[in-house]
Design a protein around this motif. Structure first.
Motif, PDB file in Angstrom:
ATOM      1  N   ALA A  75      23.858  -6.319 -30.154  1.00 27.87           N
ATOM      2  CA  ALA A  75      22.166  -6.329 -29.413  1.00 27.87           C
ATOM      3  C   ALA A  75      22.008  -7.451 -30.594  1.00 27.87           C
ATOM      4  CB  ALA A  75      22.330  -5.287 -29.583  1.00 27.87           C
ATOM      5  N   PHE A  76      22.266  -7.160 -32.156  1.00 31.51           N
ATOM      6  CA  PHE A  76      21.452  -6.991 -33.687  1.00 31.51           C
ATOM      7  C   PHE A  76      22.129  -8.924 -33.461  1.00 31.51           C
ATOM      8  CE2 PHE A  76      21.004  -2.826 -36.139  1.00 31.51           C
ATOM      9  CZ  PHE A  76      20.508  -2.701 -34.290  1.00 31.51           C
ATOM     10  N   ALA A  77      23.346  -8.973 -33.319  1.00 33.18           N
ATOM     11  CA  ALA A  77      23.615 -10.619 -33.470  1.00 33.18           C
ATOM     12  C   ALA A  77      23.142 -11.448 -32.556  1.00 33.18           C
ATOM     13  CB  ALA A  77      25.201 -10.896 -33.354  1.00 33.18           C
ATOM     14  N   LEU A  78      22.569 -11.186 -31.546  1.00 31.48           N
ATOM     15  CA  LEU A  78      22.152 -11.751 -31.006  1.00 31.48           C
ATOM     16  C   LEU A  78      20.367 -11.656 -30.329  1.00 31.48           C
ATOM     17  CD1 LEU A  78      24.289 -11.268 -27.321  1.00 31.48           C
ATOM     18  CD2 LEU A  78      24.561 -13.339 -28.527  1.00 31.48           C
ATOM     19  N   GLY A  79      20.027 -10.963 -30.818  1.00 33.20           N
ATOM     20  CA  GLY A  79      18.498 -10.038 -30.805  1.00 33.20           C
ATOM     21  C   GLY A  79      17.727  -9.709 -31.714  1.00 33.20           C
ATOM     22  N   GLY A  80      18.105  -9.614 -33.004  1.00 32.24           N
ATOM     23  CA  GLY A  80      17.797  -9.275 -33.942  1.00 32.24           C
ATOM     24  C   GLY A  80      17.228 -10.148 -34.776  1.00 32.24           C
ATOM     25  N   PHE A  81      16.774 -10.059 -35.895  1.00 33.39           N
ATOM     26  CA  PHE A  81      15.707 -11.604 -37.060  1.00 33.39           C
ATOM     27  C   PHE A  81      17.066 -11.814 -37.742  1.00 33.39           C
ATOM     28  CE2 PHE A  81      12.963 -13.359 -39.715  1.00 33.39           C
ATOM     29  CZ  PHE A  81      12.484 -14.452 -38.892  1.00 33.39           C
ATOM     30  N   PRO A 136      17.164 -14.457 -40.973  1.00 34.76           N
ATOM     31  CA  PRO A 136      16.528 -15.823 -41.538  1.00 34.76           C
ATOM     32  C   PRO A 136      17.612 -16.956 -41.814  1.00 34.76           C
ATOM     33  CG  PRO A 136      15.350 -13.500 -42.881  1.00 34.76           C
ATOM     34  CD  PRO A 136      17.093 -13.783 -41.510  1.00 34.76           C
ATOM     35  N   ASP A 137      18.714 -16.439 -41.316  1.00 35.10           N
ATOM     36  CA  ASP A 137      19.779 -17.820 -42.044  1.00 35.10           C
ATOM     37  C   ASP A 137      20.237 -17.819 -40.931  1.00 35.10           C
ATOM     38  OD1 ASP A 137      20.942 -15.320 -41.797  1.00 35.10           O
ATOM     39  OD2 ASP A 137      22.638 -16.087 -43.207  1.00 35.10           O
ATOM     40  N   LEU A 138      19.957 -18.226 -39.629  1.00 39.97           N
ATOM     41  CA  LEU A 138      20.599 -18.159 -38.603  1.00 39.97           C
ATOM     42  C   LEU A 138      20.657 -19.116 -37.790  1.00 39.97           C
ATOM     43  CD1 LEU A 138      21.748 -16.888 -35.745  1.00 39.97           C
ATOM     44  CD2 LEU A 138      18.993 -17.495 -35.221  1.00 39.97           C
ATOM     45  N   ASN A 139      19.706 -20.059 -38.234  1.00 42.76           N
ATOM     46  CA  ASN A 139      20.207 -22.245 -38.734  1.00 42.76           C
ATOM     47  C   ASN A 139      21.629 -22.931 -38.541  1.00 42.76           C
ATOM     48  OD1 ASN A 139      17.461 -22.080 -37.186  1.00 42.76           O
ATOM     49  ND2 ASN A 139      16.607 -22.494 -39.135  1.00 42.76           N
ATOM     50  N   GLY A 162      18.691 -22.244 -28.646  1.00 41.68           N
ATOM     51  CA  GLY A 162      17.076 -21.450 -28.633  1.00 41.68           C
ATOM     52  C   GLY A 162      16.534 -20.466 -29.697  1.00 41.68           C
ATOM     53  N   GLN A 163      18.526 -19.463 -29.736  1.00 38.45           N
ATOM     54  CA  GLN A 163      18.038 -18.490 -30.201  1.00 38.45           C
ATOM     55  C   GLN A 163      17.362 -18.427 -31.435  1.00 38.45           C
ATOM     56  OE1 GLN A 163      21.884 -16.884 -32.178  1.00 38.45           O
ATOM     57  NE2 GLN A 163      21.117 -15.224 -32.411  1.00 38.45           N
ATOM     58  N   SER A 164      17.307 -19.370 -32.770  1.00 35.20           N
ATOM     59  CA  SER A 164      16.453 -19.078 -33.401  1.00 35.20           C
ATOM     60  C   SER A 164      14.958 -19.339 -33.091  1.00 35.20           C
ATOM     61  CB  SER A 164      16.619 -20.939 -34.049  1.00 35.20           C
ATOM     62  OG  SER A 164      16.394 -21.763 -33.482  1.00 35.20           O
ATOM     63  N   LEU A 165      14.816 -19.667 -31.507  1.00 36.78           N
ATOM     64  CA  LEU A 165      13.486 -19.414 -30.956  1.00 36.78           C
ATOM     65  C   LEU A 165      13.184 -18.298 -31.126  1.00 36.78           C
ATOM     66  CD1 LEU A 165      12.495 -22.589 -29.962  1.00 36.78           C
ATOM     67  CD2 LEU A 165      11.796 -22.087 -31.811  1.00 36.78           C
ATOM     68  N   SER A 166      14.276 -17.457 -29.799  1.00 35.73           N
ATOM     69  CA  SER A 166      14.274 -16.308 -29.086  1.00 35.73           C
ATOM     70  C   SER A 166      13.579 -15.185 -30.326  1.00 35.73           C
ATOM     71  CB  SER A 166      14.601 -16.368 -28.222  1.00 35.73           C
ATOM     72  OG  SER A 166      16.263 -16.423 -28.660  1.00 35.73           O
ATOM     73  N   LEU A 175      14.405 -10.806 -47.613  1.00 32.21           N
ATOM     74  CA  LEU A 175      15.612 -11.492 -48.207  1.00 32.21           C
ATOM     75  C   LEU A 175      16.401 -11.971 -46.889  1.00 32.21           C
ATOM     76  CD1 LEU A 175      16.468  -7.788 -49.383  1.00 32.21           C
ATOM     77  CD2 LEU A 175      15.549  -9.678 -50.995  1.00 32.21           C
ATOM     78  N   GLN A 176      17.010 -12.804 -47.216  1.00 34.78           N
ATOM     79  CA  GLN A 176      17.707 -14.054 -46.082  1.00 34.78           C
ATOM     80  C   GLN A 176      19.074 -13.370 -45.505  1.00 34.78           C
ATOM     81  OE1 GLN A 176      15.962 -16.756 -45.033  1.00 34.78           O
ATOM     82  NE2 GLN A 176      14.197 -15.831 -46.347  1.00 34.78           N
ATOM     83  N   SER A 177      19.720 -13.010 -46.177  1.00 31.28           N
ATOM     84  CA  SER A 177      20.602 -12.020 -45.933  1.00 31.28           C
ATOM     85  C   SER A 177      20.949 -10.918 -44.690  1.00 31.28           C
ATOM     86  CB  SER A 177      21.553 -11.492 -47.104  1.00 31.28           C
ATOM     87  OG  SER A 177      21.399 -11.347 -47.848  1.00 31.28           O
ATOM     88  N   ASN A 178      19.364 -10.497 -44.574  1.00 35.85           N
ATOM     89  CA  ASN A 178      19.367  -9.050 -43.962  1.00 35.85           C
ATOM     90  C   ASN A 178      18.778  -9.521 -42.079  1.00 35.85           C
ATOM     91  OD1 ASN A 178      20.300  -7.655 -46.222  1.00 35.85           O
ATOM     92  ND2 ASN A 178      18.079  -6.785 -46.285  1.00 35.85           N
ATOM     93  N   VAL A 179      19.522  -8.566 -41.905  1.00 33.09           N
ATOM     94  CA  VAL A 179      19.199  -8.478 -40.223  1.00 33.09           C
ATOM     95  C   VAL A 179      18.013  -7.782 -39.959  1.00 33.09           C
ATOM     96  CG1 VAL A 179      19.436  -8.531 -37.717  1.00 33.09           C
ATOM     97  CG2 VAL A 179      21.244  -9.248 -39.129  1.00 33.09           C
ATOM     98  N   MET A 180      16.701  -7.553 -39.553  1.00 32.82           N
ATOM     99  CA  MET A 180      15.820  -7.192 -38.842  1.00 32.82           C
ATOM    100  C   MET A 180      15.495  -6.840 -37.827  1.00 32.82           C
ATOM    101  SD  MET A 180      11.772  -7.682 -40.251  1.00 32.82           S
ATOM    102  CE  MET A 180      11.643  -9.666 -39.032  1.00 32.82           C
ATOM    103  N   VAL A 181      15.000  -5.844 -37.161  1.00 28.11           N
ATOM    104  CA  VAL A 181      14.978  -5.473 -36.382  1.00 28.11           C
ATOM    105  C   VAL A 181      13.744  -4.335 -36.467  1.00 28.11           C
ATOM    106  CG1 VAL A 181      17.930  -5.447 -35.597  1.00 28.11           C
ATOM    107  CG2 VAL A 181      16.600  -3.382 -36.134  1.00 28.11           C
TER     108      VAL A 181
END
Length: 224
Positions: free
Chosen positions: A51-57, A59-62, A69-73, A131-137
């Protein structure tokens, strides 16, 4: 002809529908993750990570999107995911409290749009300076946006405030909410093992909500 007082009073629900929708969406998402963590589904307990991998924010997802579309969703999905029950309960309490303060000034539709816009603004700010390496939820970025809306809608910053005692009450509410949210974030941070707190998202959400509130004055009469 006069309508009897007991029929003339407007009935108001304890939880307004728009708040109920947002609360329910967050709770269902966390409930599913909690069930998985308890081994209800397949026993592997991997759903939260996915869930975090698919829906978490991220910053370096590109560099490595998992689906088109994940970079937008992710600008919206991250706000409906939480790290656990404690994180969820704290944010949902804040959502209920702030929502009840703002809804007298806003229609349900406008409140919903401001909430989502604050969520996007919080994520965009985190993308720019976080921080570009952290996933945010979490929903706290959007909650700070709702707080920004209330600061503007309540007229606290209006120097022509007619009732000083009303201004004092509003200032007390805003201060109490801000302190409660700050303390709750520190508490969650301690539970997560001192992981960095996304203050950038909080600041970005607050500024987004406040600016949008200035650009779109409330349609409903202000209550003082």
């Amino acid at each position: 002809m006069k309508v009897p007082a007991r029929f003339s009073k407007k009935t108001t629900s304890v939880v307004p529908p728009v708040l109920f929708l947002l609360l329910l969406t967050n709770v269902i998402a966390e409930l599913i993750l909690q069930l998985d963590s308890s081994g209800v589904f397949d026993g592997e307990q991997l759903l939260r990570g996915w869930a975090f991998a698919l829906g978490g924010f991220q910053p370096d997802l590109n560099q490595r999107p998992l689906f088109p579309g994940q970079s937008l969703s992710m600008f919206l999905t991250y706000g409906f995911l939480h790290t656990g029950l404690c994180h969820l309960v704290i944010n949902m309490f804040g959502l209920f409290w702030l929502g009840k303060l703002v809804l007298p000034y806003r229609t349900a539709e406008t409140f919903f749009l401001l909430y989502l816009a604050s969520m996007v603004g919080a994520a965009e700010t985190y993308l720019l300076i976080g921080l570009q390496s952290n996933v945010m939820v979490g929903a706290s970025g959007a909650l700070f946006g709702v707080l920004g809306v209330y600061v503007i809608d309540s007229g606290l910053l209006n120097s022509s405030q007619a009732k000083p005692e009303a201004a004092g009450l509003k200032f007390f509410r805003i201060s109490l909410v801000t302190v409660a949210m700050a303390v709750s974030e520190i508490f969650v941070q301690m539970l997560l093992g001192n992981r960095p707190m996304a203050w950038e998202a909080h600041a970005g959400g607050f500024m987004t909500g406040a600016v949008l509130a200035l650009l779109s004055p409330p349609r409903l009469p202000r209550k003082v």
